[in-house]
Design an enzyme around this catalytic site. Structure first.
Site, PDB file in Angstrom:
ATOM      1  N   GLU A 197      37.352  46.596  72.888  1.00  0.00           N
ATOM      2  CA  GLU A 197      36.103  47.323  73.058  1.00  0.00           C
ATOM      3  C   GLU A 197      35.769  48.278  71.920  1.00  0.00           C
ATOM      4  OE1 GLU A 197      36.025  47.509  77.922  1.00  0.00           O
ATOM      5  OE2 GLU A 197      36.792  49.265  76.854  1.00  0.00           O
TER       6      GLU A 197
ATOM      7  N   CYS B  98      34.960  54.991  83.257  1.00  0.00           N
ATOM      8  CA  CYS B  98      34.749  54.062  82.143  1.00  0.00           C
ATOM      9  C   CYS B  98      33.815  52.963  82.634  1.00  0.00           C
ATOM     10  CB  CYS B  98      36.064  53.435  81.693  1.00  0.00           C
ATOM     11  SG  CYS B  98      37.237  54.623  81.038  1.00  0.00           S
TER      12      CYS B  98
END
EC number: 5.3.3.2
Length: 182
Positions: free
Chosen positions: A116, A67
């Site tokens: 996010e 990520c």
């Protein structure tokens, strides 16, 4: 590696500026752009990684392969490639979009918030891993079905973003298809 920044977003997902990555992740994290990637080997196995204990958010938690945050002017796909090199020391196939509109907010036990817009990608590698210990403390190549069963049975053992991504039926179907096409 130079200081990373996150791209701040408004509620509609439009960039509004940047902020240094570590300053951005607090108890009041602003919405920002990220990405999540699921990396498969030639056997169709998924690389599951355990976040290093030095990580600010969710240290020691099992998660999908890589990520991160694209940098200003960098495509999500190029960011996936960059982070796979940095965290895992591998070259990958061009990342394929799996869940382009994934968005989440989660708070870790230390009070750090992730907030996010986080498109999800899948890619493959045939390279031997060269793990960056600052990012990853452990890893395992696993059959996707076993990982998904583990997430369903013990979601608390995995990162919240991985659990939420795996809970999306379309993403799950696309990941399964990706794993089977070696």
């Amino acid at each position: 590696m130079q200081t990373e920044h996150v791209i701040l977003l408004n509620a509609q997902g439009v960039p509004t500026g940047t902020l240094e990555k570590y300053a951005a992740h607090t108890a009041d994290t602003l919405l920002h752009l990220a990405f999540s990637s699921w990396l498969f080997n030639a056997k169709g196995q998924l690389l599951v990684t355990r976040r290093a204990l030095s990580k600010k958010a969710w240290p020691g938690v099992w998660t999908n392969s890589v990520c991160g945050h694209p940098q200003l002017g960098e495509s999500n796909e190029d960011a996936v490639i960059r982070r796979c090199r940095y965290e895992l020391g591998v070259e990958i196939t061009p990342p394929e979009s799996i869940y382009p509109d994934f968005r989440y907010r989660a708070t870790d036990p230390n009070g750090i918030v992730e907030n996010e817009v986080c498109p999800v990608f899948a890619a493959r590698t045939n390279s031997a891993l060269q793990i960056n210990d600052d990012e990853v403390m452990d890893y395992q190549w696993c059959d996707l079905a076993d990982v998904l069963h583990g997430i369903d049975a013990t979601p608390w053992a995995f990162s919240p973003w991985m659990v939420m991504q795996a809970a999306n039926s379309e993403a799950r179907k696309l990941l399964s298809a990706f794993a089977q096409h070696n």
